[in-house]
Structures are given as C-alpha cells and as structure tokens.
Design a protein around this motif. Sequence first.
Motif, PDB file in Angstrom:
ATOM      1  N   MET A 575       0.831  -1.187   0.000  1.00 33.31           N
ATOM      2  CA  MET A 575       0.000   0.000   0.000  1.00 33.31           C
ATOM      3  C   MET A 575       0.873   1.248   0.000  1.00 33.31           C
ATOM      4  O   MET A 575       1.938   1.272   0.632  1.00 33.31           O
ATOM      5  CB  MET A 575      -0.909   0.017   1.228  1.00 33.31           C
ATOM      6  CG  MET A 575      -1.967  -1.078   1.224  1.00 33.31           C
ATOM      7  SD  MET A 575      -3.177  -0.890  -0.114  1.00 33.31           S
ATOM      8  CE  MET A 575      -2.608  -2.143  -1.270  1.00 33.31           C
ATOM      9  N   PRO A 576       0.459   2.302  -0.691  1.00 35.08           N
ATOM     10  CA  PRO A 576       1.255   3.530  -0.687  1.00 35.08           C
ATOM     11  C   PRO A 576       1.161   4.253   0.650  1.00 35.08           C
ATOM     12  O   PRO A 576       0.151   4.155   1.357  1.00 35.08           O
ATOM     13  CB  PRO A 576       0.624   4.371  -1.805  1.00 35.08           C
ATOM     14  CG  PRO A 576      -0.775   3.865  -1.911  1.00 35.08           C
ATOM     15  CD  PRO A 576      -0.728   2.403  -1.559  1.00 35.08           C
ATOM     16  N   TYR A 577       2.227   4.948   0.999  1.00 39.19           N
ATOM     17  CA  TYR A 577       2.155   5.923   2.091  1.00 39.19           C
ATOM     18  C   TYR A 577       1.622   7.195   1.444  1.00 39.19           C
ATOM     19  O   TYR A 577       2.268   7.762   0.548  1.00 39.19           O
ATOM     20  CB  TYR A 577       3.540   6.148   2.705  1.00 39.19           C
ATOM     21  CG  TYR A 577       3.537   7.098   3.873  1.00 39.19           C
ATOM     22  CD1 TYR A 577       3.297   6.648   5.161  1.00 39.19           C
ATOM     23  CD2 TYR A 577       3.781   8.459   3.692  1.00 39.19           C
ATOM     24  CE1 TYR A 577       3.290   7.518   6.241  1.00 39.19           C
ATOM     25  CE2 TYR A 577       3.783   9.340   4.764  1.00 39.19           C
ATOM     26  CZ  TYR A 577       3.538   8.871   6.042  1.00 39.19           C
ATOM     27  OH  TYR A 577       3.535   9.741   7.113  1.00 39.19           O
ATOM     28  N   PRO A 578       0.459   7.686   1.832  1.00 40.47           N
ATOM     29  CA  PRO A 578      -0.251   8.666   1.009  1.00 40.47           C
ATOM     30  C   PRO A 578       0.463   9.998   0.794  1.00 40.47           C
ATOM     31  O   PRO A 578       0.172  10.684  -0.185  1.00 40.47           O
ATOM     32  CB  PRO A 578      -1.565   8.869   1.769  1.00 40.47           C
ATOM     33  CG  PRO A 578      -1.735   7.637   2.576  1.00 40.47           C
ATOM     34  CD  PRO A 578      -0.354   7.226   2.964  1.00 40.47           C
ATOM     35  N   ALA A 579       1.377  10.380   1.681  1.00 41.68           N
ATOM     36  CA  ALA A 579       2.055  11.674   1.531  1.00 41.68           C
ATOM     37  C   ALA A 579       3.511  11.521   1.105  1.00 41.68           C
ATOM     38  O   ALA A 579       4.285  12.464   1.190  1.00 41.68           O
ATOM     39  CB  ALA A 579       1.978  12.457   2.846  1.00 41.68           C
ATOM     40  N   ALA A 580       3.892  10.321   0.626  1.00 38.99           N
ATOM     41  CA  ALA A 580       5.289  10.074   0.271  1.00 38.99           C
ATOM     42  C   ALA A 580       5.691  10.840  -0.972  1.00 38.99           C
ATOM     43  O   ALA A 580       4.933  10.950  -1.940  1.00 38.99           O
ATOM     44  CB  ALA A 580       5.509   8.578   0.045  1.00 38.99           C
ATOM     45  N   CYS A 581       6.923  11.349  -0.951  1.00 34.73           N
ATOM     46  CA  CYS A 581       7.486  11.977  -2.144  1.00 34.73           C
ATOM     47  C   CYS A 581       7.694  10.923  -3.232  1.00 34.73           C
ATOM     48  O   CYS A 581       8.046   9.786  -2.946  1.00 34.73           O
ATOM     49  CB  CYS A 581       8.833  12.618  -1.828  1.00 34.73           C
ATOM     50  SG  CYS A 581       8.748  14.127  -0.852  1.00 34.73           S
ATOM     51  N   ARG A 582       7.498  11.300  -4.462  1.00 30.52           N
ATOM     52  CA  ARG A 582       7.876  10.481  -5.606  1.00 30.52           C
ATOM     53  C   ARG A 582       7.915  11.355  -6.842  1.00 30.52           C
ATOM     54  O   ARG A 582       6.964  12.120  -7.072  1.00 30.52           O
ATOM     55  CB  ARG A 582       6.935   9.291  -5.800  1.00 30.52           C
ATOM     56  CG  ARG A 582       5.480   9.639  -5.871  1.00 30.52           C
ATOM     57  CD  ARG A 582       4.595   8.398  -5.928  1.00 30.52           C
ATOM     58  NE  ARG A 582       3.206   8.784  -6.018  1.00 30.52           N
ATOM     59  CZ  ARG A 582       2.594   9.097  -7.154  1.00 30.52           C
ATOM     60  NH1 ARG A 582       3.241   9.046  -8.299  1.00 30.52           N
ATOM     61  NH2 ARG A 582       1.336   9.464  -7.164  1.00 30.52           N
ATOM     62  N   PRO A 583       8.953  11.326  -7.598  1.00 29.01           N
ATOM     63  CA  PRO A 583      10.163  10.556  -7.328  1.00 29.01           C
ATOM     64  C   PRO A 583      10.946  11.125  -6.145  1.00 29.01           C
ATOM     65  O   PRO A 583      10.823  12.314  -5.825  1.00 29.01           O
ATOM     66  CB  PRO A 583      10.960  10.668  -8.622  1.00 29.01           C
ATOM     67  CG  PRO A 583      10.539  11.973  -9.209  1.00 29.01           C
ATOM     68  CD  PRO A 583       9.086  12.123  -8.842  1.00 29.01           C
ATOM     69  N   GLN A 584      11.728  10.253  -5.549  1.00 26.57           N
ATOM     70  CA  GLN A 584      12.585  10.594  -4.410  1.00 26.57           C
ATOM     71  C   GLN A 584      13.997  10.152  -4.762  1.00 26.57           C
ATOM     72  O   GLN A 584      14.214   9.040  -5.235  1.00 26.57           O
ATOM     73  CB  GLN A 584      12.104   9.876  -3.152  1.00 26.57           C
ATOM     74  CG  GLN A 584      12.952  10.089  -1.915  1.00 26.57           C
ATOM     75  CD  GLN A 584      12.524  11.293  -1.093  1.00 26.57           C
ATOM     76  OE1 GLN A 584      11.723  12.092  -1.543  1.00 26.57           O
ATOM     77  NE2 GLN A 584      13.053  11.427   0.108  1.00 26.57           N
TER      78      GLN A 584
END
Length: 656
Positions: A575-584
């Motif tokens: 599952m995604p972490y909803p506030a994660a940066c991408r691309p990182q």
Amino acid sequence: MQPLLHDLVVAVAAPTSVLCGADGQIRATGVQGMFHADARVLSEAVLRLDGEEPEPIGDAPASAGTIHFVAFARRPGGPTVRIRRTRVVSPARMDERITLEASESVTTTVTLDLASDLAPMALVRSGGTGTPLAPHPGPGSLRWSREGITVTAGHDGAGPGSRLSWAVTLEPGAPHELTFTVRVNDPSAVISPPVRDHDWNPARVTSGDRRLARLVARSLEDLRGLRLADGDDTYLGAGVPWYLTLFGRDSIWAARMLLPLGTGLAFGTLRVLARRQGTRLDPVSGEAPGKIMHELRREDLHLPGSGLALPAAYYGTIDATPLWISLLHDAWRWGLPGDRVAELLPHLDAALGWLAGQGGGFLEYEDVSGRGLVHQGWKDSGDAVRFRDGRLAQPPIALAEVQGYACRAALDAAALLDAFGRPDGDRWREYAAALAIGFRDRFWVPGGYPALALDRGGRPVDSLTSNIGHLLGTGLLTRDEERSVVAALSSDAMSGSYGLRTMSTDDRGFAPLSYHCGSVWAHDTAIVAAGMARAGFGAEAAALIDGLLTAAEAFDYRLPELHSGDSRALLSRPMPYPAACRPQAWSAAASVLMLQAVLGLEPDVPGGRVRLDPLPGLPFGELAATGLAIGGTPVDVTVGATGATISGLPAGLSVE
C-alpha cells in the motif's frame, strides 16, 4: 493536515515540478499545481469542452518531465471528441499541447481556467491554501506576480480574465492543436537547474528478472529530473514535492549510490556542501564549525501546527558530516582524480574537527532551540525513537547507525590522510577502535541485537529497527555480531513485507503506515541489502532486494519515498504511504545500489584492484550492465551461469 498525493501524477525537471490528477487536470486543491523552487506558481489548469470536463481514459509518462493524458468528451447522440494533453515540464517552464480529434464534423468551445496563488511550499505542505492572485492580461498572455516571482502564461486563445477560450471546428482526419506555455521568472530562488545534459554514464541493464532492468531504467530517468546545480556543480534534490532542494544526508546518500555510474555527481555534491560547511556556532540553525548542513530553503520554514521553525539554511543533522567524509573516500576509491580529492582535503580536516569536537564518547544530538527537529538522524519524525514497549526516548539521543557512520568515517579519513601524506591516520583508527568497544559495551540488548539508540540517561532504546542494518561493513561489528544483526533483520517480523520494515512487528510502536515505525523505505532496504551482500549473506540480501523489486512493479517502477509495511502474506501488493514523495532521489538511486550488490562490484582504483563477487545462485537471472564507470572509464559487467566478467577496465587495474 498534510495533503495526500499517492494518486497524483508527477512530472519534474528540477527545480520545477507539476502534480495533477490522473486526468491531467490541475485543480485548486491539496498539493496539486506547478511548483518552482518552493513556490506554487500555478494552482489551477482545468480544461473543459462546452462547459464540461472530459472523461479521463489514462495517462502515459514519456520521461520524468513529459506526460500524455488521454480523455474524451461525449454527447448524447452526437460525436465523441478525443483529447490528448501532452505536458512537458522543463526548468522554470511548462508547455502544454492539447490535440483534439473527432470522427465526425463537430464544433465545440474549449476553455481552460488558469490560476496562480504563489503559495509557499510550507503553507501547501501544512494543508493550507493561498488566495488566487488577480491576473494581468496582455496580448496572448496572462501574468501573475508577487514578492519578486513573475509567472507568465502565453497562449493562442482568447480571454477574458484567467479563462482562455477557443472556438474549434473539427473535421474527420484533421486533428486540431491548442497550446499554452507557463514561464517563471524567479531571481530570488536559492536552487538552480543543471547546466549539463548528463552527469553520469548512461548505463543500461538487461536481466533475467526484468524487474531489475525496468527499475534501473525508470529510476535513472527520474534522477535526471531531480538534478540541481550550484554553479557548475550538480547535486540531486531530495524529492517531489516537499523536498526538492539541497538536503545534506539525502543528496550524499544518492550520490554515493550512483558511484557505479561515475564520480561527477559525487564531486559536485561534495563541493556544494563544502561551500556551505559550518563556520560558527549557532544553536538556532544548528550550525557548527566543520558541520555539513541539513537543508536549504528559500526562506525560513514555518510549518503551522508543527512547532517547527527552521532557518532557511539549517544544520540540524547528526549524520551528514560523517557521511560526507565517506562519500569523499568512496568517490576516491571509484576513481575520483587525486587533484579533485586534494581540493577537498581542507574540508575533510574541518569535518574531522567537528567529529573530534563531539568528545570521546558517542555522537548524540539534542535540539536546544525548541524550534528545530527533535530527531536528527534519517528517521527524524517526532515519534521515531521509542522503546520496545512504545515509550518515547528523550534526548540527547545517540543513534546506533550514527555510531557506525562515525566509525566508518574515521577509517575512511585515515585511509585518505595516509594516501595524501597527511598526519593523524593512526589517531582516527584508534578513534574507530575505541568507538567499537564502547558500542559493544553499551548498545547490545538481551535479545541479541543492538539497540536503536541510547537515551538521555544512557539507557538502550531496545526496539528492533532497520537502523542496525546500517552497521554492516562500517567496522563497528565483529563477524559474529554481523551474523546476529543479519539474523535479527531476516526474521519475518522485520523482512516479511515488501522490503525491510523500519520497526519490528513485535514492537508496541509498530504501525505499517507510520512514517518511521513499521513502514518500508527503499533506500534503507537497499543500504542494508548491500551491507548483507558485502558481508557474505547473499541469500538474505537477495530476499530484501526481491521484496523491493516486487514493490517497484506495483508502483510502476517509480519507488516512492516509503510504502506500507504490511505483510506480504496479508496483502498481494504494498500500500502507498499517502504523503510520500515520488520521485525521491535516494529511492531512485537505490536501484543502482541494488544492482551493485547483485554484481558484487567493489573497486579500489588507488589500490589497483576491482572486486567482482556476484550474489550466488543467480537469484535475478543472468545479468549484463553496460556503461558503468570505474576510474572514469566505461566498463561492462556480465554475470551468467559460467561466471562473471568485466571488460573495459583502465590499465593498471586487476580483478580479484
């Protein structure tokens, strides 16, 4: 609250990025918009045909900065109009081409509503919104400006105001194109776009397990989009959208991971950070003589509701300085020319001065300003350092992995000092030996693994975390201790997800969607897997890499900053972490570190040696990597059933 972005589409050409919905629309909500150097320069771009939004079909990225969006507009009993929006993001600019097609004759009115609020990133990140600015219309353009930033939208449509309009008649077989361009003039920006087209070798990978090749290809494209420059020196911005700027720790780790592609990025990163190396004591910014900075912003960073108030140039990091030392050493081993190393030796001396100034014990941190980061390792959220029973540890904090970084930095510095005829090599080897003894006495807990940290009272913070994997290969552990660390991290409680969990499921603080207490970070997993591989734990390393490759496939080969730590037995995909940066940056660069681990490639150009020791059993099939770089020379490596070979090595180097 921080806006979510896991379902947004991202295009980037640093220092500019665009985040929008999967339909290509930029709506005045959340973190959608066009951003440039910590400011949102376009907050809305909504397309309509005859007053109705098109129905989205899909999106297709062509590069880090170019995305195609396809939609259609239907009418009851009438012809369908197909719409393709091609968005091209480049530094300080966005170009959009809207192509309309129909299989029957049709007349339609196309409108595009544009807005700019010039909101600072800190406001957007905290869930706030800016007030749309009144545009200044001109012939074929709209303009917004505030505080020295000017945004201009050039177009071939008609007004009035911020709504552009086109009357279009479509005929079968005759596509019609509309265009608009957004340009940004921002003389006060503290970050700049790259000055070269390429800053590392264009490596190519083919593999029996195609996931590895696809991940490397997508990651290298994303990394091109994250490049920033300071003069002629290139470094990587940490990530989109929150951290697209200079971050000491992130930029160092990413450059270190990309050393198999050349030393240019490492040299640029070292120089950029050396120019900003601390020269004075400042408890508010955390600056100290010789210390490497944490992050650079346009202005002081105030996050409403968080209590944080960070100066624009902030030094609140305990680990960037030893990591800078090791990056210099590793770049030298990969073939950074001696004159370039020598140029940075005064900064090495200053960094060692900071290290010596921490006293003879462990490296520890405490924010004395009351406005900075409570935790100053890579796990820097407020609840990241906690005991096995869930209690929060109180600072000052001495993190386990930071002691490993310090030990490795001391040994790396000793090697550099010896090689360049400078004194004190023995002093730093003695420092490393004493640190290892002290760590052995104080950090190990009854469960048979090192504690996450020591707290204010010197008590071991006994949670089982991924941090201890960073100790592998630092010189801090004996062979038996490395075996114990690998065993602890290979348990299902740590490795039963899509990568390595940041905290064990057996700890009371574990939560699969926490920021640092149970989630999976790609860079963290890759660092630990590479350490396992170097130490001879090939099967354990391969298992972690396989978990990340499975995650990469689920995220269309753009690994986010972090993802959930749910069990692979429970959920068929992460599952995604909803506030994660991408691309990182370090998530993307982790692909190259994993490739290096699979190949077992470790050069020592000054020593005239190259180690080539692939993971046993071909866990990812036969593998070929072309266009790697050792000693400034392109090399190709192949791994197959009959063994491993390397071609193109510079004269004077031999394979071990």
